[in-house]
Scaffold this active site. Structure first.
Site, short mmCIF file in Angstrom:
data_model
loop_
_atom_site.label_atom_id
_atom_site.label_comp_id
_atom_site.label_asym_id
_atom_site.label_seq_id
_atom_site.Cartn_x
_atom_site.Cartn_y
_atom_site.Cartn_z
N CYS A 15 8.17 -19.16 -38.34
CA CYS A 15 8.35 -20.59 -38.07
C CYS A 15 9.66 -21.00 -38.73
O CYS A 15 10.35 -20.17 -39.30
CB CYS A 15 7.15 -21.42 -38.52
N CYS A 89 9.94 -22.07 -33.72
CA CYS A 89 11.29 -21.75 -34.23
C CYS A 89 12.31 -21.66 -33.11
O CYS A 89 13.44 -21.23 -33.33
CB CYS A 89 11.28 -20.48 -35.07
N CYS A 93 14.63 -16.47 -32.95
CA CYS A 93 14.05 -15.16 -33.19
C CYS A 93 14.74 -14.13 -32.30
O CYS A 93 14.77 -14.28 -31.08
CB CYS A 93 12.55 -15.18 -32.91
#
Length: 144
Positions: A15, A89, A93
């Site tokens: 996150c 997020c 990533c």
């Protein structure tokens, strides 16, 4: 799920601040799956400390995350994980071929009182239980 037989699956929870959702998810997975899964968590912009309301909400169910610290998301952490679970997020990533990615949508506990964090904690537990059912072989049942 892991590359070779006999190795345990690894899961990375991500996150933004690695202070609430990902910490609770990692704690639930560790608590519920034990040493059958390798567990990591990280944040794209880690906070200074784990959210005190998340710590309190998890303590209410007997899980202590008070000593955890937010960690920065690294390419290595993603590479070393079989499953990468993102929670708010965005596109931060890194994506690698052959990895399994899940995007969970629990509310952000940042700035919330423990009363608001409890349902988030419980939703994450349910999601983790489903993940365990998918990636961890069932324990052999003892016969009488």
């Amino acid at each position: 799920m892991p590359d070779s037989p006999g190795t345990k699956p690894s899961v990375l929870f991500v996150c933004v601040h690695n202070a609430g959702r990902s910490q609770m998810a990692a704690a639930w997975l560790t608590h519920l799956a034990g040493d059958r899964v390798e567990v990591r968590s990280a944040g794209s912009a880690p906070g200074d400390q784990v959210n005190p309301a998340a710590v309190e909400a998890m303590a209410e169910v007997g899980i202590d995350i008070s000593q955890e610290t937010p960690k920065i998301l690294t390419v290595e952490a993603v590479k070393e994980s079989d499953v990468c679970v993102t929670m708010g997020c965005g596109d931060t990533c890194p994506v690698f071929p052959g990895k399994r990615y899940l995007d969970w949508k629990p509310a952000d506990p940042a700035g919330q009182a423990v009363e608001a964090v409890r349902p988030i904690r419980d939703e994450i537990k349910t999601l983790v239980e489903g993940l365990i059912a998918e990636i961890v072989p069932a324990e052999p049942q003892a016969t009488a």
